[in-house]
Design an enzyme around this catalytic site. Sequence first.
Site, PDB file in Angstrom:
ATOM      1  N   CYS A   1       1.043  -1.155  -0.124  1.00 58.24           N
ATOM      2  CA  CYS A   1       0.040   0.093   0.114  1.00 58.24           C
ATOM      3  C   CYS A   1       1.306   1.082   0.109  1.00 58.24           C
ATOM      4  CB  CYS A   1      -0.567   0.093   1.356  1.00 58.24           C
ATOM      5  SG  CYS A   1      -2.080   1.551   1.077  1.00 58.24           S
TER       6      CYS A   1
ATOM      7  N   HIS B   1      -1.041  -5.742 -10.202  1.00 59.74           N
ATOM      8  CA  HIS B   1      -1.425  -4.477 -10.960  1.00 59.74           C
ATOM      9  C   HIS B   1      -1.915  -4.108 -12.723  1.00 59.74           C
ATOM     10  CE1 HIS B   1      -1.375  -1.288  -7.998  1.00 59.74           C
ATOM     11  NE2 HIS B   1      -0.592  -2.038  -7.645  1.00 59.74           N
TER      12      HIS B   1
ATOM     13  N   GLU C   1      -9.507  -0.216  -7.528  1.00 60.13           N
ATOM     14  CA  GLU C   1      -8.635  -1.492  -6.742  1.00 60.13           C
ATOM     15  C   GLU C   1      -9.534  -2.548  -6.134  1.00 60.13           C
ATOM     16  OE1 GLU C   1      -6.856   0.162  -3.412  1.00 60.13           O
ATOM     17  OE2 GLU C   1      -5.775   2.275  -3.514  1.00 60.13           O
TER      18      GLU C   1
ATOM     19  N   CYS D   1      -3.355   5.628  -6.173  1.00 56.03           N
ATOM     20  CA  CYS D   1      -3.298   4.565  -5.713  1.00 56.03           C
ATOM     21  C   CYS D   1      -2.022   4.857  -5.623  1.00 56.03           C
ATOM     22  CB  CYS D   1      -3.714   2.966  -6.266  1.00 56.03           C
ATOM     23  SG  CYS D   1      -3.438   1.600  -6.253  1.00 56.03           S
TER      24      CYS D   1
ATOM     25  N   GLY E   1      -0.034   1.985  -7.339  1.00 56.63           N
ATOM     26  CA  GLY E   1      -1.354   2.200  -8.814  1.00 56.63           C
ATOM     27  C   GLY E   1       0.100   2.619  -9.989  1.00 56.63           C
TER      28      GLY E   1
HETATM   29  N1  LIG Z   1      -3.843   1.794  -1.787  1.00 58.89           N
HETATM   30  C1  LIG Z   1      -3.481   0.842  -1.718  1.00 58.89           C
HETATM   31  C2  LIG Z   1      -2.991  -0.740  -3.027  1.00 58.89           C
HETATM   32  C3  LIG Z   1      -3.724  -0.819  -2.180  1.00 58.89           C
HETATM   33  C4  LIG Z   1      -3.606  -2.384  -2.328  1.00 58.89           C
HETATM   34  C5  LIG Z   1      -4.565  -3.538  -2.327  1.00 58.89           C
HETATM   35  N2  LIG Z   1      -5.929  -1.899  -3.035  1.00 58.89           N
HETATM   36  C6  LIG Z   1      -4.642  -4.356  -3.415  1.00 58.89           C
HETATM   37  O1  LIG Z   1      -3.658  -4.731  -3.715  1.00 58.89           O
HETATM   38  O2  LIG Z   1      -5.695  -4.911  -2.912  1.00 58.89           O
HETATM   39  C7  LIG Z   1      -1.683   2.198  -2.934  1.00 58.89           C
HETATM   40  O3  LIG Z   1      -1.778   3.655  -2.246  1.00 58.89           O
HETATM   41  O4  LIG Z   1      -1.121   1.481  -2.982  1.00 58.89           O
END
Ligand SMILES: N[C@H](CCC[C@H](N)C(=O)O)C(=O)O
Length: 279
Positions: free
Chosen positions: A75, A162, A211, A220, A223
């Site tokens: 995260c 991703h 997400e 993200c 992301g």
């Molecule tokens: N918000 C997060 C991503 C959370 C990851 C989660 N959504 C997953 O990999 O399942 C970020 O800033 O990287």
Amino acid sequence: MKLHFTKMHGAGNDFVVIDATARRFQPLPALLARLSDRRFGVGCDQVLVVESPSTPDVDFDYRIFNADGSEVGQCGNGSRALARFVRERGLSDKNVIRVRTQTSVLELRHVDGDRYRVDMGVPQLEPAAVPFAAAARAERYTLTLAQGTPLEIGVASMGNPHAVIAVADVDTAPVATLGMALQSHPAFPQSVNVGFLQIVDPRHVRLRVYERGAGETLACGSGACAAVVVGRLWGQLDPVVDVQVRGGQLTIEWAGEGQPVLMTGPAVTVFEGDIEWPN
Ligand SMILES: N[C@H](CCC[C@H](N)C(=O)O)C(=O)O
């Protein structure tokens, strides 16, 4: 039992942060739901738990739970929030701290004001490491969706999976439709975070992310890192890119294959609180 929490966000990606360095936190599904639910609880995209280190090579362990209760290994925005949390609570006097998640070791530092910088590690591009079902690694993959529509994507792991889709305009991109379609696609056995990337010029992009375990968030971090990695592999982005997300802006740096991705962006503490919870 009173459970103390801190509400934070990184460019609008919001978190409930728990200090479990002095007292163990049991991530019970009902408790995670109370902390995540925006109506029946506190409300956040992810719950972040800061623990004392399990190995001497890091300063803290860092557990991440999506709003749906799933535990994940990365995260990015959350890691900046963690850096601010540690600094504000005096949990470390180091300028650079190392934290371990389920999948990664990250280095965090304060830059100035609300800005923090994270070494997000080296992106994983081999399909098996994402994981993604493909015979061989490629810069672009073509997936066939349920209704037979072919879709071209880039794929990378930042310690979490991703997929990146190039779009002409993020504002009109079918974020939820395509996001859900890819998340349930058999090519992603652990589901996937889906980024919609609009390249404005080699130094500036716009991004929306649907997400895994949280739906569309205002930002993200991992992301943004994955989108810049894919855009650079496509030969369309510079080594330093400003990523405009709905909740603010992140700056992502990637010198290329085998190199770590560096992310700089904001981390803000919104409020602190306590909830009653039967121990
Ligand atoms: N918000 C997060 C991503 C959370 C990851 C989660 N959504 C997953 O990999 O399942 C970020 O800033 O990287």
